[in-house]
Design a protein around this motif. Structure first.
Motif, PDB file in Angstrom:
ATOM      1  N   ASN A  26       0.816  -1.203   0.000  1.00  0.00           N
ATOM      2  CA  ASN A  26       0.000   0.000   0.000  1.00  0.00           C
ATOM      3  C   ASN A  26       0.857   1.263   0.000  1.00  0.00           C
ATOM      4  OD1 ASN A  26      -2.529  -1.421   0.145  1.00  0.00           O
ATOM      5  ND2 ASN A  26      -2.081  -1.835   2.301  1.00  0.00           N
ATOM      6  N   GLN A  27       0.231   2.370  -0.325  1.00  0.00           N
ATOM      7  CA  GLN A  27       0.920   3.657  -0.348  1.00  0.00           C
ATOM      8  C   GLN A  27       1.534   3.964   1.027  1.00  0.00           C
ATOM      9  OE1 GLN A  27      -1.627   6.905  -1.445  1.00  0.00           O
ATOM     10  NE2 GLN A  27       0.056   8.304  -1.881  1.00  0.00           N
ATOM     11  N   HIS A  28       2.772   4.460   1.018  1.00  0.00           N
ATOM     12  CA  HIS A  28       3.560   4.835   2.206  1.00  0.00           C
ATOM     13  C   HIS A  28       4.117   3.626   2.970  1.00  0.00           C
ATOM     14  CE1 HIS A  28       2.037   8.752   1.325  1.00  0.00           C
ATOM     15  NE2 HIS A  28       0.821   8.526   1.804  1.00  0.00           N
ATOM     16  N   ASP A  29       3.830   2.403   2.505  1.00  0.00           N
ATOM     17  CA  ASP A  29       4.422   1.232   3.168  1.00  0.00           C
ATOM     18  C   ASP A  29       5.938   1.218   2.959  1.00  0.00           C
ATOM     19  OD1 ASP A  29       2.102   0.235   4.191  1.00  0.00           O
ATOM     20  OD2 ASP A  29       1.921  -1.452   2.804  1.00  0.00           O
ATOM     21  N   LYS A  30       6.657   0.698   3.947  1.00  0.00           N
ATOM     22  CA  LYS A  30       8.101   0.493   3.841  1.00  0.00           C
ATOM     23  C   LYS A  30       8.370  -0.989   4.047  1.00  0.00           C
ATOM     24  CE  LYS A  30       8.922   5.093   5.772  1.00  0.00           C
ATOM     25  NZ  LYS A  30       9.537   5.880   6.875  1.00  0.00           N
ATOM     26  N   GLN A 157      11.808  13.239  -6.881  1.00  0.00           N
ATOM     27  CA  GLN A 157      10.719  13.175  -5.896  1.00  0.00           C
ATOM     28  C   GLN A 157       9.656  12.136  -6.276  1.00  0.00           C
ATOM     29  OE1 GLN A 157       9.331  17.203  -5.372  1.00  0.00           O
ATOM     30  NE2 GLN A 157      11.362  17.929  -4.768  1.00  0.00           N
ATOM     31  N   LYS A 159       7.154   8.714  -5.964  1.00  0.00           N
ATOM     32  CA  LYS A 159       6.254   8.185  -4.936  1.00  0.00           C
ATOM     33  C   LYS A 159       6.661   6.774  -4.496  1.00  0.00           C
ATOM     34  CE  LYS A 159       3.572  11.796  -5.121  1.00  0.00           C
ATOM     35  NZ  LYS A 159       3.614  12.789  -4.024  1.00  0.00           N
ATOM     36  N   THR A 184      12.366   8.824   7.854  1.00  0.00           N
ATOM     37  CA  THR A 184      11.514  10.022   7.748  1.00  0.00           C
ATOM     38  C   THR A 184      10.685  10.109   6.475  1.00  0.00           C
ATOM     39  OG1 THR A 184      13.343  11.300   6.765  1.00  0.00           O
ATOM     40  CG2 THR A 184      13.122  11.342   9.177  1.00  0.00           C
ATOM     41  N   THR A 185      11.043   9.349   5.439  1.00  0.00           N
ATOM     42  CA  THR A 185      10.354   9.517   4.162  1.00  0.00           C
ATOM     43  C   THR A 185       8.910   9.036   4.213  1.00  0.00           C
ATOM     44  OG1 THR A 185      10.475   9.083   1.787  1.00  0.00           O
ATOM     45  CG2 THR A 185      11.050   7.272   3.245  1.00  0.00           C
ATOM     46  N   ARG A 186       8.093   9.652   3.352  1.00  0.00           N
ATOM     47  CA  ARG A 186       6.717   9.195   3.150  1.00  0.00           C
ATOM     48  C   ARG A 186       6.605   8.385   1.860  1.00  0.00           C
ATOM     49  NH1 ARG A 186       2.297   9.273   6.071  1.00  0.00           N
ATOM     50  NH2 ARG A 186       1.012  10.388   4.537  1.00  0.00           N
ATOM     51  N   ASP A 187       7.738   8.216   1.170  1.00  0.00           N
ATOM     52  CA  ASP A 187       7.734   7.424  -0.060  1.00  0.00           C
ATOM     53  C   ASP A 187       7.387   5.968   0.247  1.00  0.00           C
ATOM     54  OD1 ASP A 187       8.654   9.712  -1.307  1.00  0.00           O
ATOM     55  OD2 ASP A 187      10.761   9.106  -1.228  1.00  0.00           O
ATOM     56  N   THR A 188       6.811   5.284  -0.726  1.00  0.00           N
ATOM     57  CA  THR A 188       6.645   3.838  -0.637  1.00  0.00           C
ATOM     58  C   THR A 188       7.992   3.205  -0.944  1.00  0.00           C
ATOM     59  OG1 THR A 188       4.346   4.024  -1.374  1.00  0.00           O
ATOM     60  CG2 THR A 188       5.381   1.842  -1.521  1.00  0.00           C
TER      61      THR A 188
END
Length: 528
Positions: A26-30, A157, A159, A184-188
């Motif tokens: 999902n979006q923002h998952d690491k 930049q 996503k 700190t990132t919000r990237d997936t």
């Protein structure tokens, strides 16, 4: 969002690397992607990046991913700007600033007027403020190449970001920047790494296995605990199946012996009773059918348990099958091996270190050389090995047997086969069957013995080198490790760590991996 459905990848030689892989991110998952050596982690990243096409399956991406590869040789002929995929925009901007205000230049720039400033800011952030965008990638060090691609994240930049061993070749300062980005990132994010500090900053683990993808909700330490529990359960099941197999074989043997005795006794009775030849043959056929039926029942049961046992054994990690028995150095503990007094080295009359180095290495000690990139770690190693001589000061070294293991495992000769390389180190004159046993112990099956060393992976070269050292008739008094973990996955890193932990001799290590250094119980440091 990332969605993979029934992805299968087949090598050009038609070998299946993995099949029917399905998962959703999902979006923002690491996500940290782990798995055994050769299972296909980097290949899966390249499929996500669009560099490779799967044989079958469907891939759905919510955005175009940005990919930081593990190896950069294919970019050596490119400029930094081209490697970052901004060469067209930079050239167009430079042309417009020269007064070439053509429609083509404006289209190429695509109104990205801040591209130059954004790029400079990104390169400065990743400690690359001296890099020229028109500079060729081949002029950069491994750490600089990694940081160039990491800088691309700030420039583009994206996503979705795919990172394949992002802390490779990086010094402690640069690794700290990577760790901060991960946190700190919000990237997936999907990350393949052997860096345990980095992996513990990601709270979901996807393990790629022969059976598909298994998801663990926790960081790498949590995953490692769960895997250990699973390993213990599998080991228990293996022991139970082995016991059941022995029992089935014993019952089968006893049943056949009993049936043979009954058949023999029956035959004697029939002969005494004077039964006709035709009837004797009929009774014999019945006895044989009965024996065959009994044998078939036991064979089916034995083969069923044997197959279950084979499946269970495949689940055991290869590390569990290995036993590494380095011979220990014969030198007494505390003997002076290396004495450096106020040494320095100059390149073009420019001394490398502001202050001369003085240190004393005794037998049995464990040392690490630390410093930022280009601080002279490799030069110091060459001075210790005797391939360079100090410009100033004095360095003396006892007459000792030294093994130098660098990140490319250069002691492995590309022109030799696996078996020939092992025999090259066989100064102890082990017989052929013993050499073969050692190769098997280090996970080289018979079909691998003729393989060229030129095609071995970093992990395979490392295992072959460890195998070769155990075949040597003389144990090393000193092992020098120069960034040995850069080209290893976690499985092979654990093999190397176990071997060096068990080694009883003198150790000098160059590494930025603090977790690795802690495991090796380093006692002394040279900070450059």
């Amino acid at each position: 969002m990332i969605n993979l459905q029934d992805i299968t990848y087949i090598h050009f030689n038609r070998d299946v690397l993995f099949s029917d892989i399905s998962f959703t991110i999902n979006q923002h998952d690491k996500i940290s992607l782990v798995g055994n050596n050769g299972i296909g982690k980097s290949t899966l990243l390249r499929i996500l990046a669009g560099d490779l096409l799967p044989e079958t399956g469907q891939l759905i991406l919510g955005a175009l991913p940005y990919y930081v590869p593990q190896h950069f040789g294919q970019f050596d002929g490119d400029t930094v700007a081209k490697a970052l995929c901004i060469a067209d925009k930079i050239q167009a901007l430079e042309a417009i600033l020269r007064g070439e205000t053509t429609e083509d230049n404006f289209n190429r720039l695509d109104e990205d007027w801040t591209i130059e400033e954004r790029t400079k800011e990104a390169l400065d952030f990743w400690l690359l403020n001296g890099i020229d965008l028109h500079q060729k990638m081949e002029t950069l060090s491994g750490g600089q190449k990694t940081r160039v691609f990491l800088a691309g994240i700030r420039i583009h930049q994206p996503k979705i970001v795919l990172l394949d061993e992002p802390s490779n070749h990086l010094d402690a300062q640069s690794r700290a920047l990577v760790y901060n980005y991960i946190e700190t990132t919000r990237d997936t994010l999907i990350v393949v790494s052997h860096d345990r500090i980095l992996l513990n900053k990601i709270n979901k683990v996807f393990e790629l296995t022969k059976r598909g993808m298994v998801v663990y909700g926790g960081n790498y330490d949590f995953y490692a605990v769960q895997k250990q529990r699973e390993l213990e359960a599998v080991s228990h099941d293996v022991a139970s199946k082995e016991k059941a197999l022995r029992k089935v074989k014993a019952v089968e043997r006893a049943s056949m012996e009993r049936q043979q005795k009954l058949d023999a006794r029956g035959k004697k009775k029939q002969e005494k009773a004077g039964i006709s030849t035709i009837m004797m043959k009929t009774l014999k056929n019945k006895a044989e059918k009965s024996t065959s039926k009994i044998k078939g029942v036991h064979t089916d049961k034995r083969e069923t348990i044997s197959q279950e046992l084979r499946v269970l054994r495949e689940e055991l990690p290869e590390l569990a099958a290995m036993k590494i028995d380095f011979k220990h150095s014969d030198l007494h503990y505390g003997k002076v091996l290396i004495r450096a007094t106020a040494i320095n080295f100059a390149y073009a009359s420019q001394e490398l270190w502001k202050l001369p180095l003085s240190f004393l290495v005794n037998s049995g000690e464990r040392w690490a050389i630390r410093g930022v990139n280009a601080s002279g770690k490799s030069t110091l190693i060459k001075l210790i090995l005797g391939t360079l001589i100090p410009t100033t000061g004095v360095l003396t070294k006892s007459l000792i047997h030294t093994i130098y293991i660098d990140q490319d495992y250069s002691l492995i000769r590309a022109e030799l086969s696996v078996y020939e390389q092992a025999q090259l180190f066989n100064t102890g004159l082990w017989p052929e069957h013993q050499v073969n046993m050692r190769l098997n112990r280090f996970l080289f099956a018979a079909e691998d013995w003729g393989k060229s060393c030129a095609v071995l992976s970093g992990g395979e070269k490392m295992r072959l080198l460890l195998c070769a050292i155990t075949l040597s008739g003389k144990s090393p008094d000193l092992i020098v490790l120069d960034e040995p973990t850069n080209n290893l996955d976690i499985q092979n890193l654990e093999i190397l760590t176990q071997a060096i932990e068990d080694y009883r001799g003198t150790l000098i290590v160059v590494s930025h991996d603090s977790f690795f250094l802690n495991q090796l119980q380093i006692e002394h440091f040279i900070d450059l």
